[in-house]
Design an enzyme around this catalytic site. Structure first.
Site, short mmCIF file in Angstrom:
data_model
loop_
_atom_site.label_atom_id
_atom_site.label_comp_id
_atom_site.label_asym_id
_atom_site.label_seq_id
_atom_site.Cartn_x
_atom_site.Cartn_y
_atom_site.Cartn_z
N PRO A 85 -1.31 -14.98 -52.04
CA PRO A 85 -1.91 -14.67 -53.35
C PRO A 85 -0.93 -13.89 -54.22
O PRO A 85 -0.30 -12.95 -53.76
CB PRO A 85 -3.12 -13.80 -52.99
CG PRO A 85 -3.29 -13.92 -51.52
CD PRO A 85 -1.99 -14.35 -50.94
N GLU A 86 -0.80 -14.31 -55.47
CA GLU A 86 0.03 -13.59 -56.43
C GLU A 86 -0.90 -12.92 -57.45
O GLU A 86 -2.12 -12.95 -57.29
CB GLU A 86 1.00 -14.56 -57.12
CG GLU A 86 1.89 -15.30 -56.11
CD GLU A 86 2.86 -16.28 -56.77
OE1 GLU A 86 3.29 -16.03 -57.90
OE2 GLU A 86 3.17 -17.30 -56.14
N HIS A 142 -11.49 -13.44 -37.30
CA HIS A 142 -10.48 -12.73 -38.09
C HIS A 142 -11.11 -11.77 -39.11
O HIS A 142 -10.45 -11.34 -40.04
CB HIS A 142 -9.55 -13.72 -38.80
CG HIS A 142 -8.88 -14.68 -37.86
ND1 HIS A 142 -8.08 -14.25 -36.82
CD2 HIS A 142 -8.91 -16.02 -37.77
CE1 HIS A 142 -7.64 -15.31 -36.15
NE2 HIS A 142 -8.13 -16.40 -36.70
N ARG A 158 -3.53 -14.35 -40.41
CA ARG A 158 -2.12 -14.10 -40.10
C ARG A 158 -1.77 -12.61 -40.08
O ARG A 158 -0.70 -12.24 -39.64
CB ARG A 158 -1.24 -14.85 -41.10
CG ARG A 158 -1.46 -16.36 -40.97
CD ARG A 158 -0.60 -17.14 -41.91
NE ARG A 158 0.83 -17.01 -41.59
CZ ARG A 158 1.79 -17.52 -42.33
NH1 ARG A 158 1.50 -18.18 -43.43
NH2 ARG A 158 3.05 -17.37 -41.99
#
Ligand SMILES: [Zn+2]
Length: 281
Positions: A2-3, A102, A120
């Site tokens: 994500p930016e 997660h 991750r």
């Protein structure tokens, strides 16, 4: 990853849900995500009201009336999932291909919940220091949508740089929040070749570049960000800016600006850059 536009989209959804709400608890399902969880993180927010959800670069900051502030970074694959209803909703997890294994942090409010899910584990949930600082925020460059960011700032900071402009744009200390997608798209809009040495770009072109960055980020925010692999908004909705990409992920396709050349893909410091050799000089 994500930016800025994706994080801003998540921030807006989060703010809508939790501003004005009181924390019941923060449940930590692990001792670490990217870094070890800070001592006491599970207890600091209890009973406190969220006064504001802000953003700095790719970081979200949850402000509480007790003056504590939580810092959240989504890393590569982190997601925030909203709503008490979502927690037990197996269908939502199946449809969104989210593995509840997660779910690392669960923030519970009176009648809502926010789940931090990150397969991750490059993201983080932390506290700001008592003075409001944090070592990860200390050296961040200006916000690209703020007035302090412009071509003159770029000129001042890039002078003498022999690094390529694409690589410099990924440097969060130069400007905060830009990643691979928006660096490629902004350089195309500004007509600047990603391989060009940052120190060799004249001021008028840097003024154009700063404007192109703002324009690109603003349009991406309006589209709810870009959804490639992992990114979804807080209620599972994808962003739509990927349909407006001019170069990113379009290797071999015709450039929509000039119609003369195909988009090329190159590697710069191990990251893919996309550009048109005809319109980017
Ligand atoms: Zn072109």
């Amino acid at each position: 990853m994500p930016e800025l536009p994706e994080v801003e989209t998540v921030r807006r959804g989060l703010a809508d849900l939790i501003e004005g709400r009181s924390f019941k608890s923060i449940q930590l399902n692990r001792k670490d995500i990217r870094f070890p969880m800070r001592d006491g993180l599970g207890d600091v927010a209890r009973g406190q009201t969220v006064t504001h959800v802000g953003r700095r670069g790719k970081y979200m900051i949850i402000e509480l009336d007790g003056a504590k502030r939580l810092l959240i970074h989504l890393g590569m694959s982190g997601r925030l999932i909203l709503g008490a209803d979502v927690m037990a909703d197996e269908l939502f997890y199946q449809k969104q291909q989210i593995n509840p294994r997660h779910n690392h942090v669960i923030m519970t409010f009176n009648d809502a919940a926010v789940i931090y899910n990150d397969p991750r584990r490059f993201g983080m949930v932390d506290l700001l220091d008592p003075d409001g600082g944090h070592y990860l925020l200390a050296h961040l460059g200006p916000e690209p949508l703020a007035n302090e960011f412009d071509g003159h700032w770029l000129a001042q900071r890039l002078r003498f740089s022999k690094t390529s402009i694409k690589e410099k744009l990924l440097d969060q200390n130069l400007v905060a929040g830009i990643g691979n997608i928006y660096a490629s798209e902004s350089l195309h809009l500004a007509g600047i070749n990603p391989k060009r040495k940052a120190g060799n770009i004249a001021l008028p072109r840097l003024v154009n570049l700063a404007e192109a960055i703002r324009n690109t980020l603003q349009r991406a925010i309006e589209a709810g960000g870009s959804s490639l692999k992992d990114y979804r908004g807080v209620r599972g909705a994808p962003g739509y800016f990927q349909h407006q990409f001019n170069v990113y992920d379009r290797a071999g396709e015709m450039c929509r600006s000039c119609g003369k050349d195909n988009i090329r893909k190159i590697q710069q410091s191990g990251r893919a850059s996309y550009y048109c050799a005809a319109c980017q000089r």
